[in-house]
Design a protein around this motif. Structure first.
Motif, PDB file in Angstrom:
ATOM      1  N   LEU A 152      88.914  -4.379  88.886  1.00 42.75           N
ATOM      2  CA  LEU A 152      87.899  -4.946  87.986  1.00 42.75           C
ATOM      3  C   LEU A 152      86.497  -4.452  88.335  1.00 42.75           C
ATOM      4  N   GLN A 160      82.184  -1.920  81.302  1.00 44.33           N
ATOM      5  CA  GLN A 160      82.912  -2.901  80.520  1.00 44.33           C
ATOM      6  C   GLN A 160      82.639  -4.314  81.050  1.00 44.33           C
ATOM      7  N   ILE A 215      83.828  -7.821  82.278  1.00 45.46           N
ATOM      8  CA  ILE A 215      85.033  -8.386  82.903  1.00 45.46           C
ATOM      9  C   ILE A 215      84.982  -9.904  82.967  1.00 45.46           C
ATOM     10  N   TRP A 216      83.857 -10.499  82.603  1.00 43.77           N
ATOM     11  CA  TRP A 216      83.745 -11.957  82.704  1.00 43.77           C
ATOM     12  C   TRP A 216      84.673 -12.644  81.699  1.00 43.77           C
ATOM     13  N   ARG A 253      87.925 -12.708  81.825  1.00 41.31           N
ATOM     14  CA  ARG A 253      89.270 -12.126  81.789  1.00 41.31           C
ATOM     15  C   ARG A 253      90.225 -12.934  82.677  1.00 41.31           C
ATOM     16  N   LEU A 298      92.657 -11.841  84.256  1.00 44.12           N
ATOM     17  CA  LEU A 298      92.940 -11.046  85.442  1.00 44.12           C
ATOM     18  C   LEU A 298      91.928 -11.322  86.559  1.00 44.12           C
TER      19      LEU A 298
END
Length: 336
Positions: free
Chosen positions: A249, A257, A259-260, A262, A264
């Protein structure tokens, strides 16, 4: 004394007299004591025992019902013989099997001989079927291949029986505890009779308790002395998984990108925290094991026997070469 017979009883008023009669008939010629442990009976069990005034009987009465495991532990600690036999007080075990089990224990040098109820006289649905499932689970999880873990009729060496560490409801797992003490165990077929008086104290309700104790026994069998070997790999695996996810990540974030939010990301954080927790549990468990052994002066091993080879010491007056154990010294050579 040949052996001590430990019998736990709970509301068995109608079984006491025929039980002691069967024992007296089957064990004629043996010198033994009978330790009856009353586990908080609410009927006339204690009164029936006291009426007989049997000189072989030692009666231990609990203040309340503590369970069969506690009763067995109390009986074993009170035994004075080198051999201890346990059996139920409901007339379903047959005392005539005891001599054969004792001979097997002595002649083949086992530490415990367990009974196998080949023709079990219990209900198929409520007793025999759950018992088969439980026995198979115990064998698979512990690697100790006994056919019948539920048979109370067993013969022990006192050195093993008195160190089993019976707590909670672990009487069902006595063979496993014996192996943990370094004991050699085996089993033989024994007779089993239908219950004539009273009601069984067991039902399907005990299944959950058995499963919980089985998890504990599986842990004891493999990781009791080194709990870090259980928690450590789990912690490292979780931590490694979380680290890899977080590293991935991080690269995604550096590429621009978002990633907040997600799932994952949450998984990675959770795995890292779980890994730290497991490793912490392992370290704490290791410290607790050292406290367990050192505070009670216990040892992480048990000694079966000690053999010494002593050299013969002779009276100097016999040192004339004629005594069979005397070896005369070789003459010394004078060097010139």
């Amino acid at each position: 004394m040949d052996f001590s017979l430990v019998i736990t009883v709970f509301n068995e008023e109608d079984n006491i007299h025929p039980l002691l009669q069967q024992i007296d008939s089957a064990l004629s010629g043996y010198i033994y004591e009978i330790i009856l442990v009353d586990d908080g009976s609410t009927d006339s069990t204690i009164k029936r025992i006291e009426e007989l005034k049997n000189p072989r009987v030692k009666l231990i009465v609990f203040t309340r019902n503590f369970g069969q495991t506690a009763a067995m532990a109390a009986g074993m600690q009170a035994a004075v013989s080198d051999y201890i036999v346990t059996m139920d007080g409901d007339l379903q075990n047959d005392p005539s099997d005891i001599p054969h089990m004792l001979r097997k224990l002595e002649e083949e040098e086992w530490d415990m001989v367990a009974g196998v109820r080949k023709n079990r006289q219990d209900g198929a649905l409520l007793r025999k079927f759950p018992s088969k499932i439980a026995n198979k689970l115990i064998r698979n999880l512990t690697g100790i291949n006994l056919q019948d873990y539920g048979c109370t009729l067993k013969v022990f060496r006192a050195s093993i029986a008195k160190n089993l560490g019976l707590y909670g409801e672990l009487h069902r797992f006595i063979p496993i505890l014996a192996v943990l003490e370094g004991g050699m165990i085996t089993e033989v077929d024994v007779k089993h009779h239908p219950r004539l008086y009273g009601q069984s104290k067991y039902g399907l309700g005990r299944t959950i308790k058995v499963m919980s104790d089985l998890i504990l026994m599986a842990f004891f069998k493999k990781y009791f002395k080194r709990p870090i070997h259980f928690f450590g790999p789990l912690g490292l695996l979780c931590f490694a998984g979380g680290f890899l996810i977080s590293f991935y990540l991080l690269i995604v974030k550096l590429l621009g990108q978002d990633i907040w939010g997600r799932p994952l990301l949450l998984l990675g954080i959770t795995l890292i925290l779980a890994g730290i927790q497991f490793l912490t549990f392992g370290i704490i468990a290791e410290l607790m094991m050292r406290v367990y052994y050192e505070s009670q002066q216990k040892k992480p091993y048990s000694i079966k026997k000690v053999v010494t080879f002593l050299q013969p010491v002779l009276d100097p007056s016999l040192a004339d070469g004629k005594h069979p154990l005397h070896t005369p010294k070789a003459p010394m050579l004078e060097l010139k």
